[in-house]
Design an enzyme around this catalytic site. Structure first.
Site, PDB file in Angstrom:
ATOM      1  N   LYS A 209     -31.090 -99.707 -27.659  1.00  0.00           N
ATOM      2  CA  LYS A 209     -30.515 -98.407 -27.264  1.00  0.00           C
ATOM      3  C   LYS A 209     -31.196 -97.298 -28.058  1.00  0.00           C
ATOM      4  O   LYS A 209     -30.993 -97.162 -29.250  1.00  0.00           O
ATOM      5  CB  LYS A 209     -29.004 -98.334 -27.525  1.00  0.00           C
ATOM      6  CG  LYS A 209     -28.389 -97.111 -26.833  1.00  0.00           C
ATOM      7  CD  LYS A 209     -27.115 -96.585 -27.460  1.00  0.00           C
ATOM      8  CE  LYS A 209     -27.318 -95.625 -28.581  1.00  0.00           C
ATOM      9  NZ  LYS A 209     -27.862 -94.306 -28.221  1.00  0.00           N
ATOM     10  N   GLY A 261     -30.768 -94.859 -38.684  1.00  0.00           N
ATOM     11  CA  GLY A 261     -30.059 -93.628 -38.362  1.00  0.00           C
ATOM     12  C   GLY A 261     -29.405 -93.065 -39.601  1.00  0.00           C
ATOM     13  O   GLY A 261     -29.848 -93.311 -40.728  1.00  0.00           O
ATOM     14  N   SER A 262     -28.327 -92.345 -39.378  1.00  0.00           N
ATOM     15  CA  SER A 262     -27.692 -91.630 -40.480  1.00  0.00           C
ATOM     16  C   SER A 262     -26.811 -92.561 -41.320  1.00  0.00           C
ATOM     17  O   SER A 262     -26.333 -93.592 -40.829  1.00  0.00           O
ATOM     18  CB  SER A 262     -26.839 -90.495 -39.918  1.00  0.00           C
ATOM     19  OG  SER A 262     -25.815 -91.043 -39.116  1.00  0.00           O
ATOM     20  N   THR A 263     -26.551 -92.162 -42.543  1.00  0.00           N
ATOM     21  CA  THR A 263     -25.705 -92.956 -43.430  1.00  0.00           C
ATOM     22  C   THR A 263     -24.265 -93.065 -42.909  1.00  0.00           C
ATOM     23  O   THR A 263     -23.708 -94.164 -42.917  1.00  0.00           O
ATOM     24  CB  THR A 263     -25.777 -92.390 -44.859  1.00  0.00           C
ATOM     25  OG1 THR A 263     -27.131 -92.545 -45.312  1.00  0.00           O
ATOM     26  CG2 THR A 263     -24.844 -93.112 -45.809  1.00  0.00           C
ATOM     27  N   GLY A 266     -24.299 -95.554 -40.164  1.00  0.00           N
ATOM     28  CA  GLY A 266     -24.647 -96.843 -40.770  1.00  0.00           C
ATOM     29  C   GLY A 266     -23.443 -97.515 -41.427  1.00  0.00           C
ATOM     30  O   GLY A 266     -23.252 -98.725 -41.327  1.00  0.00           O
ATOM     31  N   GLU A 283     -31.354 -98.991 -41.912  1.00  0.00           N
ATOM     32  CA  GLU A 283     -32.298 -98.052 -42.535  1.00  0.00           C
ATOM     33  C   GLU A 283     -31.682 -96.673 -42.368  1.00  0.00           C
ATOM     34  O   GLU A 283     -31.594 -96.171 -41.244  1.00  0.00           O
ATOM     35  CB  GLU A 283     -33.663 -98.108 -41.830  1.00  0.00           C
ATOM     36  CG  GLU A 283     -34.349 -99.457 -41.886  1.00  0.00           C
ATOM     37  CD  GLU A 283     -34.914 -99.790 -43.249  1.00  0.00           C
ATOM     38  OE1 GLU A 283     -34.921 -98.910 -44.148  1.00  0.00           O
ATOM     39  OE2 GLU A 283     -35.348-100.934 -43.439  1.00  0.00           O
ATOM     40  N   CYS A 317     -37.368 -89.715 -42.679  1.00  0.00           N
ATOM     41  CA  CYS A 317     -36.345 -90.182 -43.618  1.00  0.00           C
ATOM     42  C   CYS A 317     -36.824 -90.259 -45.062  1.00  0.00           C
ATOM     43  O   CYS A 317     -36.076 -89.984 -45.987  1.00  0.00           O
ATOM     44  CB  CYS A 317     -35.852 -91.549 -43.171  1.00  0.00           C
ATOM     45  SG  CYS A 317     -37.183 -92.723 -42.923  1.00  0.00           S
ATOM     46  N   GLU A 419     -29.036 -84.655 -47.583  1.00  0.00           N
ATOM     47  CA  GLU A 419     -30.187 -84.747 -46.683  1.00  0.00           C
ATOM     48  C   GLU A 419     -30.102 -83.609 -45.659  1.00  0.00           C
ATOM     49  O   GLU A 419     -29.103 -83.456 -44.968  1.00  0.00           O
ATOM     50  CB  GLU A 419     -30.164 -86.093 -45.958  1.00  0.00           C
ATOM     51  CG  GLU A 419     -31.341 -86.259 -45.021  1.00  0.00           C
ATOM     52  CD  GLU A 419     -31.341 -87.596 -44.302  1.00  0.00           C
ATOM     53  OE1 GLU A 419     -30.321 -87.948 -43.691  1.00  0.00           O
ATOM     54  OE2 GLU A 419     -32.365 -88.291 -44.353  1.00  0.00           O
TER      55      GLU A 419
HETATM   56  P1  NAP Z   1     -27.438 -91.168 -35.957  1.00  0.00           P
HETATM   57  O1  NAP Z   1     -26.601 -90.078 -35.473  1.00  0.00           O
HETATM   58  O2  NAP Z   1     -26.907 -92.068 -36.987  1.00  0.00           O
HETATM   59  O3  NAP Z   1     -27.868 -92.001 -34.655  1.00  0.00           O
HETATM   60  C1  NAP Z   1     -28.750 -93.083 -34.701  1.00  0.00           C
HETATM   61  C2  NAP Z   1     -28.548 -93.944 -33.480  1.00  0.00           C
HETATM   62  O4  NAP Z   1     -27.244 -94.543 -33.517  1.00  0.00           O
HETATM   63  C3  NAP Z   1     -28.604 -93.193 -32.169  1.00  0.00           C
HETATM   64  O5  NAP Z   1     -29.154 -94.050 -31.199  1.00  0.00           O
HETATM   65  C4  NAP Z   1     -27.135 -92.934 -31.900  1.00  0.00           C
HETATM   66  O6  NAP Z   1     -26.857 -92.680 -30.566  1.00  0.00           O
HETATM   67  C5  NAP Z   1     -26.524 -94.236 -32.346  1.00  0.00           C
HETATM   68  N1  NAP Z   1     -25.113 -94.165 -32.708  1.00  0.00           N
HETATM   69  C6  NAP Z   1     -24.341 -93.069 -32.970  1.00  0.00           C
HETATM   70  N2  NAP Z   1     -23.096 -93.456 -33.304  1.00  0.00           N
HETATM   71  C7  NAP Z   1     -23.074 -94.805 -33.249  1.00  0.00           C
HETATM   72  C8  NAP Z   1     -22.072 -95.788 -33.508  1.00  0.00           C
HETATM   73  N3  NAP Z   1     -20.840 -95.454 -33.915  1.00  0.00           N
HETATM   74  N4  NAP Z   1     -22.399 -97.089 -33.375  1.00  0.00           N
HETATM   75  C9  NAP Z   1     -23.642 -97.452 -32.999  1.00  0.00           C
HETATM   76  N5  NAP Z   1     -24.625 -96.569 -32.748  1.00  0.00           N
HETATM   77  C10 NAP Z   1     -24.346 -95.264 -32.867  1.00  0.00           C
HETATM   78  O7  NAP Z   1     -28.820 -90.633 -36.535  1.00  0.00           O
HETATM   79  P2  NAP Z   1     -29.756 -89.546 -35.897  1.00  0.00           P
HETATM   80  O8  NAP Z   1     -29.048 -88.238 -36.015  1.00  0.00           O
HETATM   81  O9  NAP Z   1     -30.225 -89.978 -34.572  1.00  0.00           O
HETATM   82  O10 NAP Z   1     -31.045 -89.635 -36.855  1.00  0.00           O
HETATM   83  C11 NAP Z   1     -31.187 -88.978 -38.077  1.00  0.00           C
HETATM   84  C12 NAP Z   1     -30.860 -89.879 -39.252  1.00  0.00           C
HETATM   85  O11 NAP Z   1     -31.652 -91.060 -39.236  1.00  0.00           O
HETATM   86  C13 NAP Z   1     -31.160 -89.243 -40.584  1.00  0.00           C
HETATM   87  O12 NAP Z   1     -30.067 -89.410 -41.452  1.00  0.00           O
HETATM   88  C14 NAP Z   1     -32.349 -90.010 -41.113  1.00  0.00           C
HETATM   89  O13 NAP Z   1     -32.481 -90.041 -42.491  1.00  0.00           O
HETATM   90  C15 NAP Z   1     -32.125 -91.345 -40.557  1.00  0.00           C
HETATM   91  N6  NAP Z   1     -33.393 -92.073 -40.522  1.00  0.00           N
HETATM   92  C16 NAP Z   1     -33.578 -93.143 -41.378  1.00  0.00           C
HETATM   93  C17 NAP Z   1     -34.787 -93.824 -41.395  1.00  0.00           C
HETATM   94  C18 NAP Z   1     -35.020 -95.007 -42.287  1.00  0.00           C
HETATM   95  O14 NAP Z   1     -35.902 -95.806 -41.982  1.00  0.00           O
HETATM   96  N7  NAP Z   1     -34.306 -95.169 -43.350  1.00  0.00           N
HETATM   97  C19 NAP Z   1     -35.794 -93.435 -40.528  1.00  0.00           C
HETATM   98  C20 NAP Z   1     -35.583 -92.335 -39.701  1.00  0.00           C
HETATM   99  C21 NAP Z   1     -34.367 -91.679 -39.703  1.00  0.00           C
HETATM  100  P3  NAP Z   1     -26.713 -91.149 -30.068  1.00  0.00           P
HETATM  101  O15 NAP Z   1     -28.032 -90.500 -30.300  1.00  0.00           O
HETATM  102  O16 NAP Z   1     -26.412 -91.302 -28.632  1.00  0.00           O
HETATM  103  O17 NAP Z   1     -25.622 -90.520 -30.860  1.00  0.00           O
END
Ligand code: NAP
Ligand code: MG
Length: 513
Positions: A209, A261-263, A266, A283, A317, A419
């Protein structure tokens, strides 16, 4: 699959896209496939999604809706997970790893053929400058090829004698099963491929997804997978909101979850997987520091600064958005960082000369501006930027924030602790190396980091003291063969390298005399 030309009207009820102005003419000249789609990839075919809900795709450079995808339902998920299960129970998991590696190599070739399409779609989804997205196909192909090279490791016989004699154990590395792969929007290709490639080599099958803002670009990778002849059901793609992601994480047919994704999200996934005792790799976010040692070569640092500290308009990230400068060279460091960031051109991400694009989404744009305002309110000094960018040429409604450098930042300020995920760098002052290490480690996160210094031994000693998953000395890049992962609030587990492959394996020891 459904493809319509770029000039198709937006979803019903919305005005047709009106492309005007010079930058927009350049856009209209591009022919990008997959604009409005109504299908998902299940059991080896693009299949009409079960529900009627749709999610729009917006170009963050213009604020224009330019496509839409199905908002997936439980019915789609059930079909995708069932297909993945059938494929897992069929031949895929039983193939020799070297045979699966052959598929990975073919996927890599197919991905490279689609480099331009991939780059342009990615850029229109999330505003990554084409100078960034044009590397996505080569990077993805490199990841598939790297994991293909680990087939030998999987095929190597592993027999371990009992230490006191009397028998031996044959250690099997079985695929863990059906994997749920969930990626964010900032690097929609890389962050999914780094899960897909090891999962496939291991013998797993997957349901993926992508993030809501970036649901289209990964379809091109799925086309490459199909063109490579990967058997039906091994790879499945659904699109939809975080709610669908949550349902996928908890689906009874899923054996393992890999998430970037976000903490906060996560943590929710970790809690769900804890309850289910389901293996999970996370991650997550970061707040990394670059320690500038007193002997650092600032000209050399300037050359790598954007890549290491503000890559992808700050939406990366692991980048080091806190620069820790020695008190004696503080002004010099602030001047260099300011001049370097101010020199980076901001504009249309489709222009190859663009260094900084827009924030990827309207909500991210608001978040970044709030952080900029909080920095100003808490007494930090913007030496460049510090407000929304006003661009012309059709980009008036884009989500552009001026690349911003803050001086006089103290460790307690929000911009120093949280962040931001946007084009904002903070420069802090330290008194001695111990103070610098303490400042770098004074965060809940632990993902990346950098040390700049001419004396390599001294720089390595500081890198060793940083409590983080990866540290670069005088540059930062991720190495496909070295583990990448976060400590503390930056995640659980590892991607890349043999360690990243191990996350898709389940061990079995067969004891015999
Ligand atoms: P996010 O809001 O956490 O979303 C990540 C993914 O999870 C999206 O596909 C999102 O779908 C989905 N999602 C949302 N709520 C969920 C839930 N309750 N259960 C399962 N999946 C769910 O993160 P983002 O805003 O897309 O990305 C930015 C974040 O990613 C930043 O905090 C960044 O630091 C982190 N990041 C980490 C790394 C690493 O390798 N450590 C790399 C890149 C980015 P929707 O988009 O439909 O909400
Ligand atoms: Mg989000």
């Amino acid at each position: 699959m459904t493809t319509t030309p770029q000039t198709a009207p937006a979803t019903p009820g919305q005005a047709p896209s009106s492309f005007s102005g010079p930058a927009i003419d350049a856009r209209a000249a591009l022919s990008l496939p997959y604009t409005h789609v109504d299908d998902v990839f299940i059991d080896g075919a693009w299949t009409t999604a079960a529900g009627t809900g749709r999610n729009d795709v917006t170009d963050p450079a213009t604020g224009q809706v330019w496509g839409s995808v199905p908002d997936g339902t439980a019915e789609d998920l059930d079909a995708a997970v069932a297909a993945a299960r059938r494929a897992f129970d069929g031949d895929w998991a039983r193939l020799a790893p070297s045979e699966r590696a052959g598929y990975l190599l073919r996927i890599a070739d197919e991905v490279e053929k689609r480099a331009t399409e991939l780059s342009l779609t990615n850029t229109r989804e999330n505003g990554s400058p084409v100078s960034e997205s044009s590397g996505a196909a080569a990077n993805a192909a490199g990841i598939f090829r790297y994991f293909a090279s680990l087939a030998d490791y999987l095929e190597r016989e592993d027999v371990r004698p009992f230490p006191r004699g009397g028998g031996e154990s044959v250690v099997r590395r079985d695929p863990v099963g059906v994997c749920a792969l969930i990626a964010p929007w900032n690097f929609p290709i890389n962050l999914m491929v780094i899960k897909l490639a090891p999962a496939l080599l291991a013998g797993c099958t997957v349901v993926m997804k992508p993030a809501s803002p970036t649901p289209l670009s990964f379809r091109i990778i799925v086309d490459a997978v199909a063109a490579a002849g990967v058997p039906a059901g091994v790879v499945n793609l659904v699109t939809g909101s975080g709610r669908l992601g949550d349902a996928l994480v908890r689906h009874p047919g899923v054996d393992k979850v890999a998430f970037t994704g976000s903490t906060p999200v996560g943590r929710k996934i970790a809690a769900a997987c804890g309850e289910l005792l389901r293996p999970v790799t996370l991650e997550l976010g970061g707040k990394s520091s670059a320690v500038v040692l007193p002997d650092a070569d600032l000209d050399a640092m300037s050359q790598v600064l954007v890549r290491s500290c503000m890559r992808n308009t700050g939406q990366t990230c692991y980048i080091s958005t806190r620069i820790l400068a020695p008190a004696g060279r503080y002004d010099e460091v602030v001047d260099m960082v300011t001049a370097t960031i101010a020199a980076g051109r901001q504009g249309d991400p489709l222009d190859p000369a663009t260094v900084f694009g827009p924030a990827a989404t309207a909500s991210q744009y608001r978040t970044v501006l709030e952080y900029v305002e909080s920095g100003l309110a808490e007494g930090a000094r913007a030496t460049t930027g510090g407000r929304a960018a006003r661009l012309g040429g059709g980009l008036e409604h884009g989500y552009f924030v001026e690349p911003t450098v803050f001086a006089d930042v103290t460790p307690d300020m929000r911009i120093s602790r949280e962040e931001i995920f946007g084009p904002v760098i903070s420069v802090l002052k330290y008194s001695g190396v111990d103070d610098a290490v303490a400042l770098a480690n004074n965060t809940e996160f632990g993902l990346g980091g950098l040390v700049f210094g001419k004396d390599e031994d001294a720089a390595l000693a500081v890198a060793d003291r940083m409590d983080t998953g990866s540290v670069g000395i005088n540059f930062f890049a991720s190495n496909h063969s070295a583990p990448f992962g976060g400590r503390h609030d930056s995640g659980l587990g590892t991607e890349y390298g043999i360690e990243g492959l191990n996350a898709y394996l389940s061990y079995k020891s067969i004891h015999r005399r």
